[in-house]
Design a protein around this motif. Structure first.
Motif, mmCIF file in Angstrom:
data_model
loop_
_atom_site.group_PDB
_atom_site.id
_atom_site.type_symbol
_atom_site.label_atom_id
_atom_site.label_comp_id
_atom_site.label_asym_id
_atom_site.label_seq_id
_atom_site.Cartn_x
_atom_site.Cartn_y
_atom_site.Cartn_z
ATOM 1 N N LEU B 190 -3.675 0.549 -11.733
ATOM 2 C CA LEU B 190 -2.155 0.367 -11.640
ATOM 3 C C LEU B 190 -1.340 1.562 -10.835
ATOM 4 O O LEU B 190 -0.506 1.175 -10.396
ATOM 5 C CB LEU B 190 -1.466 0.317 -13.026
ATOM 6 C CG LEU B 190 -1.761 -1.034 -13.853
ATOM 7 C CD1 LEU B 190 -1.482 -0.942 -15.323
ATOM 8 C CD2 LEU B 190 -0.922 -2.184 -13.249
ATOM 9 N N ALA B 191 -2.167 2.661 -10.901
ATOM 10 C CA ALA B 191 -1.760 3.790 -10.459
ATOM 11 C C ALA B 191 -2.137 3.893 -8.875
ATOM 12 O O ALA B 191 -1.519 4.947 -8.029
ATOM 13 C CB ALA B 191 -2.049 5.135 -11.151
ATOM 14 N N ASN B 192 -2.766 3.111 -8.450
ATOM 15 C CA ASN B 192 -3.178 3.067 -7.101
ATOM 16 C C ASN B 192 -2.157 2.270 -5.999
ATOM 17 O O ASN B 192 -2.217 1.254 -6.227
ATOM 18 C CB ASN B 192 -4.508 2.654 -6.950
ATOM 19 C CG ASN B 192 -5.300 2.336 -5.715
ATOM 20 O OD1 ASN B 192 -4.545 2.829 -4.453
ATOM 21 N ND2 ASN B 192 -6.559 2.302 -5.634
ATOM 22 N N SER B 193 -1.588 2.943 -5.203
ATOM 23 C CA SER B 193 -0.535 2.206 -4.665
ATOM 24 C C SER B 193 -1.118 1.165 -3.456
ATOM 25 O O SER B 193 -0.456 0.847 -2.687
ATOM 26 C CB SER B 193 0.456 3.180 -4.096
ATOM 27 O OG SER B 193 -0.287 4.021 -3.069
ATOM 28 N N GLU B 194 -2.404 1.603 -3.138
ATOM 29 C CA GLU B 194 -2.996 0.901 -2.175
ATOM 30 C C GLU B 194 -3.409 -0.707 -2.959
ATOM 31 O O GLU B 194 -3.622 -1.800 -1.809
ATOM 32 C CB GLU B 194 -4.378 1.226 -1.898
ATOM 33 C CG GLU B 194 -4.312 2.862 -1.152
ATOM 34 C CD GLU B 194 -3.683 2.881 0.131
ATOM 35 O OE1 GLU B 194 -3.831 2.045 1.204
ATOM 36 O OE2 GLU B 194 -2.577 3.619 0.180
ATOM 37 N N ILE B 195 -3.513 -1.018 -3.916
ATOM 38 C CA ILE B 195 -3.670 -2.359 -4.515
ATOM 39 C C ILE B 195 -2.537 -3.127 -4.742
ATOM 40 O O ILE B 195 -1.693 -2.730 -5.086
ATOM 41 C CB ILE B 195 -4.399 -1.931 -5.883
ATOM 42 C CG1 ILE B 195 -5.692 -1.170 -5.653
ATOM 43 C CG2 ILE B 195 -4.697 -3.315 -6.537
ATOM 44 C CD1 ILE B 195 -6.393 -0.878 -7.279
ATOM 45 N N LYS B 196 -2.669 -4.429 -4.106
ATOM 46 C CA LYS B 196 -1.866 -5.426 -4.313
ATOM 47 C C LYS B 196 -2.314 -6.465 -5.467
ATOM 48 O O LYS B 196 -3.267 -6.706 -5.671
ATOM 49 C CB LYS B 196 -1.994 -6.450 -3.033
ATOM 50 C CG LYS B 196 -1.404 -5.540 -1.637
ATOM 51 C CD LYS B 196 -1.417 -6.500 -0.578
ATOM 52 C CE LYS B 196 -1.226 -5.785 0.794
ATOM 53 N NZ LYS B 196 0.283 -5.247 0.979
#
Lengths: 214, 214
Positions: B190-196
């Motif tokens: 959830l903290a990974n801003s690359e993931i959609k």
């Protein structure tokens, strides 16, 4: 997987269909149709052969509400409002034309050009419920409503709010009832098979009814 | 609010646009465009003047996957799988053509004709992840993905599952990675801003990361 080309199939103001040609993982060329509110969906930037992109009937009457220039900006904002004085979740019962029926969901709306997510959240909450945001609890990144059929994206904003519910700021085309829900009242709503829920409100309300938390 | 007429605007196999004329709460006649996978969306049954319904280019190649005869049956089933042996939530990373990108979401699929919700859930979970349902924890009623733009409906099925993850039952057009997630691993994703993320997986994973519960 590789996007080869994207074609705009229709030429309406608020919503259009697009067809995509893509290469699947074993090299077959396949096609996929999806709906988008964007005049230029972000997938177009992924197309390997952008010169093949064929905009049929290029439209001059752009919808001013959608800004597709910022690839990371959501189309819309959905608010999960928790009323501090009442200690209740705020749900709206709203007429939804595609269902021909009333649906229970959260206040939401498209982002206006130039707005940030917090501004859209505050504006839509006021317009649809008369309530005012006190503070933002948490905010999702840009997340996708149903990515098999559309690139529609939202940000989900959990916020505390205050004020008395009112529909006097509703638009003419809106037919809204504001409902304040305790966990116990949530349980009763969820058990009522006559009620149509939006996906987001059903998930959040189920947790709220069970735990008292959002 | 009153639905006056519904017109089919396009003639594709899997997804079409429809226009609606409706009377708003103060009597103005307005129009609304929406997308539907159904050949005959349920809102048509609400139209006061059904003789005015104009099916342009009536299509003979019906999509066999969607059964619009049962007004209460969802279009699709989305599974929230919890793996009993691993004590982890199962998420899939899947290529989504409308996004031109990979998205993290739950296994899901359209209901085949003649299937009930549990059968679709079991079939899609197997096809997309190789896993098998042990038992259904809870099942939503028919709920709506984004009812401003589509009548798409799903049932959300929370289920325990077993087995080893495998993509050998994937369809050719599917490009899927199965991911097993503990609450702590959920927090990292959830903290990974690359993931959609899909909307549903973001909400459920946020709660799982916070509480260890689904």
């Amino acid at each position: 997987m590789q996007i080869l080309e994207v074609n705009k199939l229709t030429n309406f103001k608020h919503l259009n269909l697009f067809s995509t040609k893509y290469k699947d993982k074993i090299g077959n060329i396949k096609s996929w149709i999806f709906a988008s509110r964007l005049d230029s969906p972000n997938v177009i930037k992924k197309a390997s052969n952008s010169s093949k992109i064929d905009y049929q009937n290029e439209d001059n009457s752009k919808d001013l509400r959608i800004n597709s220039t910022d690839i990371n900006k959501p189309n819309a904002v959905v608010i999960v409002p928790f009323h501090l004085d009442y200690q209740k979740l705020v749900i709206i019962k709203e007429f939804r034309v595609p269902l021909g029926n009333y649906q229970y969901g959260f206040p939401a709306g498209l982002m206006d050009r130039g707005e940030d997510i917090e501004q859209t959240a505050a504006r839509e909450l006021k317009e649809e419920t008369g309530l005012e945001i006190v503070s933002i609890i948490k905010k999702s990144p840009t997340i996708y409503s149903s990515s098999g059929m559309t690139d529609e994206s939202i940000s989900l904003v959990y916020a505390t709010c205050k004020g008395e519910p009112s529909i006097k700021w509703n638009e003419e085309s809106e037919d809204i009832t504001v409902i304040m829900v305790s966990p116990k009242e949530g349980e009763i709503l969820l058990a009522n098979s006559e009620i149509k829920f939006d996906v987001k409100s059903w998930i959040v309300l189920s947790i709220f009814a069970q735990t008292g938390k959002i």
